[in-house]
Structure formats: C-alpha cells, structure tokens
Design a protein around this motif. Structure first.
Motif, mmCIF file in Angstrom:
data_model
loop_
_atom_site.group_PDB
_atom_site.id
_atom_site.type_symbol
_atom_site.label_atom_id
_atom_site.label_comp_id
_atom_site.label_asym_id
_atom_site.label_seq_id
_atom_site.Cartn_x
_atom_site.Cartn_y
_atom_site.Cartn_z
ATOM 1 N N GLY A 44 0.560 -1.407 0.051
ATOM 2 C CA GLY A 44 0.036 -0.118 -0.023
ATOM 3 C C GLY A 44 1.029 1.101 -0.150
ATOM 4 N N MET A 45 1.990 1.119 0.783
ATOM 5 C CA MET A 45 2.879 2.395 0.760
ATOM 6 C C MET A 45 3.511 2.618 -0.572
ATOM 7 S SD MET A 45 4.624 1.796 4.349
ATOM 8 C CE MET A 45 3.884 1.913 5.837
ATOM 9 N N ALA A 53 11.049 8.101 4.160
ATOM 10 C CA ALA A 53 11.085 8.120 5.538
ATOM 11 C C ALA A 53 9.972 7.770 6.321
ATOM 12 C CB ALA A 53 11.056 9.752 6.042
ATOM 13 N N ALA A 54 8.722 8.000 5.783
ATOM 14 C CA ALA A 54 7.613 7.340 6.382
ATOM 15 C C ALA A 54 7.682 5.790 6.432
ATOM 16 C CB ALA A 54 6.205 7.810 5.790
ATOM 17 N N ILE A 55 8.164 5.471 5.179
ATOM 18 C CA ILE A 55 8.212 3.796 5.035
ATOM 19 C C ILE A 55 9.525 3.175 6.075
ATOM 20 C CG2 ILE A 55 9.194 1.882 3.572
ATOM 21 C CD1 ILE A 55 7.733 3.445 1.050
ATOM 22 N N ALA A 56 10.327 3.858 6.232
ATOM 23 C CA ALA A 56 11.501 3.622 7.102
ATOM 24 C C ALA A 56 10.862 3.525 8.476
ATOM 25 C CB ALA A 56 12.793 4.555 7.013
ATOM 26 N N MET A 188 -2.602 7.045 10.554
ATOM 27 C CA MET A 188 -2.979 6.178 11.769
ATOM 28 C C MET A 188 -2.141 5.095 12.190
ATOM 29 S SD MET A 188 -6.453 3.980 11.997
ATOM 30 C CE MET A 188 -6.763 2.835 13.378
ATOM 31 N N LEU A 189 -1.560 4.416 11.265
ATOM 32 C CA LEU A 189 -0.472 3.175 11.723
ATOM 33 C C LEU A 189 0.701 3.866 12.481
ATOM 34 C CD1 LEU A 189 0.185 0.274 11.571
ATOM 35 C CD2 LEU A 189 1.381 0.909 9.440
ATOM 36 N N LEU A 190 1.332 4.886 11.932
ATOM 37 C CA LEU A 190 2.437 5.400 12.540
ATOM 38 C C LEU A 190 2.090 5.891 14.020
ATOM 39 C CD1 LEU A 190 4.542 6.849 9.828
ATOM 40 C CD2 LEU A 190 4.945 4.959 10.965
ATOM 41 N N THR A 191 0.884 6.915 13.932
ATOM 42 C CA THR A 191 0.664 7.523 15.145
ATOM 43 C C THR A 191 0.077 6.508 16.037
ATOM 44 O OG1 THR A 191 -0.418 9.211 13.647
ATOM 45 C CG2 THR A 191 -1.193 9.079 16.156
#
Length: 214
Positions: A44-45, A53-56, A188-191
């Motif tokens: 999805g990413m 950076a968000a993927i990492a 949502m996932l990272l948060t």
C-alpha cells in the motif's frame, strides 16, 4: 512451519499483482525485505507513493521487536562472519520460536542457519508463485488484502490469551488505535504505534517508581 508460510505467501504474491505491481516485485520483496507483515503494508505504501522516511519509520516500528529477539537468539553458535550476518538478517518470528525452544538447545550453528535459509526459501517461493498465479485472477476479485487484517487479528487474539489477565495492555492498544484514527487518520498506523509505545514506556516508568509494600 515452512508449510505454514505457503498460504500467506500465496496471498501476498496475488495481492502484489492485484495492486498493479509487476509479478517479480513479490519475489524481490521476499528476498530483500523478508518482513512478512511489513511486506503487506509495503504494498500500500508503494502504490500510494508514501515518502521514504515514512516507510523507514513504519519498518522500524513493525520490526523493532527483533532487537529484543536477538538477546536470546542462539547467534553465538554461528561462527563465521557471513553466517552471523545472514542469521541476523533472516531472523523472523518463526525462526526465533523454533531455535529458542527447549529441544533446540543442542542445535549447531549450521542447523540454525539451514532452518533460517529454508524458511526464507519457503516465503520467497510461495510469494513468487502467488504473484504468477495472481496474474490469472480477474481484477474484479476483491478481498485479498484482508489476509493482512486476518493475520493481525489472529496474532492479536493469541497475544490477548497469553497476557493472562493483563487487560491494560490490549486496552492501551485499542485506545491508541482509536486516538490515531480520530486525530491523524492519514497517518493512523504510525501514530498508533507511537502512542502505544509511549504508553507502554510511561506505564513501565510508573510501575518502577511505585513504592513496594513489604
């Protein structure tokens, strides 16, 4: 254990092609990433062009548990530098569960490496096969992405059963997810990961500082 990889790998490979990614992407991901649940998230990413950076950060949050696995994984039995490097890279939940059980205490480093290699091959082969078969699935078929939701649901249920009455932990996880959904729905996932980690650390500090009563 290897056979248990097959249905999930097939679902992952099929989902890759259903997401309009080339079929070889599944095998390449299985070889280089070998992250199981994170690879499902990665689809999805990649398709939505999420910043690197968000993927990492997502990869770190999903796989940070491996840092703690290394504390008790029998890496000391593997003597060569190349073997140690591969064993560290190929450390997964299933390899850890098999190599740290009571019956595995006498295993040699070579046997540990073969275990990890075969699990890696099972995942790569099933993912590639799923991608090739996925090209035959009509685009109108939906629901393949639910495999990840089903996986996490089963893992969550098993975790709750093993908590043995520790209700605050799943409650904290649920509250973290709800808060992330309300405050930052696009992240949502990272948060949720960040809130849950912060909550666990705060609870740990509070428990340590709490005076004991003799």
């Amino acid at each position: 254990m290897g056979l248990a990889f097959l249905p999930l790998g097939l679902a992952f490979g099929a989902l890759v092609t259903q997401s309009d990614l080339p079929w070889w992407w599944a095998g390449l991901s299985a070889v280089l990433v070998f992250g199981g649940s994170f690879e499902f998230l990665l689809i999805g990413m990649v398709t939505t062009a999420v910043p690197l950076a968000a993927i990492a950060l997502s990869a770190f949050m999903v796989n940070v548990r491996h840092v703690f696995y290394a504390l008790s994984f029998p890496l000391h039995r593997v003597h060569s530098r190349l073997g140690k490097a591969y064993s560290s890279y190929a450390l997964c939940d299933e390899a850890y569960a098999l190599a740290t059980r009571e019956r595995a205490r006498g295993w040699s480093g070579r046997r540990v490496l073969w275990l990890q290699l075969f699990l890696h091959l099972y995942w790569t082969a099933s993912s590639t096969a799923g991608a090739l078969l996925g090209t035959l699935i009509p685009h109108g078929v939906t629901g393949l992405d639910f495999a990840l939701t089903a996986l996490f649901t089963v893992l969550a249920l098993d975790a709750v059963r093993n908590l043995r009455g520790d209700l605050p932990t799943p409650a904290l996880a649920l509250l973290s997810a709800l808060a992330a959904r309300l405050l930052f729905p696009d992240q949502m996932l990272l948060t949720a990961f960040a809130l849950f980690t912060a909550g666990l650390m705060a609870r740990h500090l509070m428990t340590r500082r709490k005076p004991s009563h003799a």
